[in-house]
Design an enzyme around this catalytic site. Structure first.
Site, PDB file in Angstrom:
ATOM      1  N   SER A 182      -1.988   9.723  -4.672  1.00 49.34           N
ATOM      2  CA  SER A 182      -1.510   8.384  -4.353  1.00 49.34           C
ATOM      3  C   SER A 182      -1.616   7.387  -5.491  1.00 49.34           C
ATOM      4  O   SER A 182      -0.895   6.389  -5.495  1.00 49.34           O
ATOM      5  CB  SER A 182      -2.269   7.843  -3.136  1.00 49.34           C
ATOM      6  OG  SER A 182      -3.655   7.749  -3.411  1.00 49.34           O
ATOM      7  N   HIS A 210       1.525  11.039   1.593  1.00 50.19           N
ATOM      8  CA  HIS A 210       2.496  10.331   0.754  1.00 50.19           C
ATOM      9  C   HIS A 210       3.754  11.171   0.504  1.00 50.19           C
ATOM     10  O   HIS A 210       4.398  11.020  -0.532  1.00 50.19           O
ATOM     11  CB  HIS A 210       1.852   9.936  -0.575  1.00 50.19           C
ATOM     12  CG  HIS A 210       0.914   8.786  -0.459  1.00 50.19           C
ATOM     13  ND1 HIS A 210       1.334   7.469  -0.483  1.00 50.19           N
ATOM     14  CD2 HIS A 210      -0.434   8.748  -0.286  1.00 50.19           C
ATOM     15  CE1 HIS A 210       0.288   6.671  -0.356  1.00 50.19           C
ATOM     16  NE2 HIS A 210      -0.791   7.419  -0.229  1.00 50.19           N
ATOM     17  N   LYS A 241       2.436   5.495   7.108  1.00 50.49           N
ATOM     18  CA  LYS A 241       3.169   5.254   5.864  1.00 50.49           C
ATOM     19  C   LYS A 241       4.671   5.390   6.152  1.00 50.49           C
ATOM     20  O   LYS A 241       5.252   4.534   6.784  1.00 50.49           O
ATOM     21  CB  LYS A 241       2.677   6.190   4.763  1.00 50.49           C
ATOM     22  CG  LYS A 241       1.186   6.010   4.456  1.00 50.49           C
ATOM     23  CD  LYS A 241       0.754   6.760   3.247  1.00 50.49           C
ATOM     24  CE  LYS A 241      -0.764   6.780   3.089  1.00 50.49           C
ATOM     25  NZ  LYS A 241      -1.420   5.472   3.133  1.00 50.49           N
TER      26      LYS A 241
END
Length: 390
Positions: A182, A210, A241
């Protein structure tokens, strides 16, 4: 007693401030979006994990509203008592199908998911081999287990092999890696990791927080990107996310692993169930991901545009094609100051410094979104250029 403690804590906080490492929390007075209001100012948001722009998508919001009427606000219980609704089971099934795994267990966050895996599956007879740049939740989760702990340098397959040899006498060996790191935007070499796992009889776990939703041909993450989905034993991830940006996490894994997690994983057993409104909205998001690639295509175009423009402007950015774009500054105080100058120019970004990244590697992490327009991207590049000259 606390008078002395207060003075000690204040001294520590002063040290953090003087070193330029203070992390203030800015208050946003609008919904999460590509444009937000900060301190009464409208600014372009380039620091959220809102990869697909779904955090304020009207279709997702409408699904959430309907879910409140259908399922209520909260469960007021853990899953095994009276905290399981049909919507939870449906989401677990859909996530399993989407990710190509046998089963899925929902958690209140991916931090909890990572915190619940290692202690459940491993004990002193076992070994866990972890990438040096893995997320803090993986590091903390490993600490909770009694397994032998080994670490290899980021994406260094030679060192991973050495660690696997060190763990040859373990009952079980588990390799764990972020799918995408990340702070750097680097992608783990999962095919090579799986090859080593096969050679040394190890399991493979990937935190794909991610990546799921937008990485890979159909957005199913780094295992799909590398063509190794059937060789991965455990995938952990977040709903907070790309998948709407609310909260919640999951473990998708082999069937027996998930069954044991439901019986022994402490964050699962002792945390309230995921709010039903999030589960229902997440189902709508999976519908969108499976029926259109438009947002993924916009995100890829925005990412390429920003990376190319920043490179031409002479900025030091880490290589890759992920929408996490670290702009390397080096000095922590300068990274914080540059982020402030950018905010004044209408671009909302955050400077990252120690302990989030190593000393001397402070950076501004830019995160692209499908919700950004090409003009937004160009404006950000121009603002960086102006902020550098200030």
């Amino acid at each position: 007693m606390f008078t002395n403690v207060r003075e000690q804590l204040r001294a520590t906080l002063d040290e953090i401030t003087e070193a330029g490492l203070l992390k203030p929390e800015r208050v946003i007075s609008t919904p999460q979006s590509s444009q937000v209001s900060v301190a009464g100012r409208e600014v372009l948001n380039f620091c959220a994990n809102n990869y697909l722009g779904l955090a304020d998508d009207p279709r997702v919001i409408e699904a959430a509203k309907q879910a409140l009427d259908r399922w209520g606000f909260g469960m007021a219980s853990v899953r095994f008592i009276c905290g399981t609704q049909e919507v939870h089971k449906e989401l677990e099934s859909r996530l399993s199908d989407f990710l190509g795994m046998e089963d899925t267990v929902l958690y209140s966050s991916c931090f909890d998911a990572n915190g619940g895996v290692f202690e459940t599956l491993l004990d002193a007879q076992d070994a866990v081999i972890s990438d040096a740049l893995n997320h803090a939740s993986i590091i903390d989760g490993i600490r909770l287990s009694k397994a032998k702990r080994l670490r290899y340098a980021n994406r260094d397959m030679a060192e991973l092999e050495s660690r696997l040899k060190e763990a040859s006498d373990a009952r079980r060996r588990l390799i764990v890696t972020d799918g995408v790191f990340s702070m750097d935007g680097y992608v783990a070499p999962l095919r090579e990791i799986c090859d080593l796992a096969d050679r040394y009889d190890a399991m493979v776990m990937v935190d794909d927080s991610h990546a799921v939703g937008f990485v890979g041909p159909t957005g199913r993450g780094t295992p799909e990107l590398h063509g190794v989905t059937d060789r991965i034993d455990i995938i952990t991830g977040t709903l907070g996310k790309a998948l709407g940006g609310a909260s919640g996490g999951y473990v998708s894994a082999r069937k027996e692993i998930c069954e044991l997690l439901r019986q022994r994983s402490r964050p699962y057993l002792f945390s309230n169930s995921l709010a039903p409104v999030i589960a229902a909205a997440s189902l709508r998001i999976l519908d969108l991901l499976e029926t259109t690639s438009e947002a993924r295509e916009r995100l890829r175009a925005n990412t390429a545009r920003f990376r190319e423009g920043m490179t031409k402007a002479g900025f030091d950015i880490l290589p890759g094609d992920h929408p996490i774009v670290p702009v390397m500054i080096g000095d922590a105080a300068e990274a914080a100051a540059m982020a402030e100058r950018l905010l004044d120019l209408g671009i909302y970004v955050i400077g990252f410094s120690y302990p989030v990244v190593p000393h001397g590697q402070a950076r501004i992490r830019v995160q692209l979104s499908a919700a950004h327009s090409p003009e937004d991207v160009d404006r950000a590049i121009e603002a960086f250029t102006q902020a550098r000259a200030a």
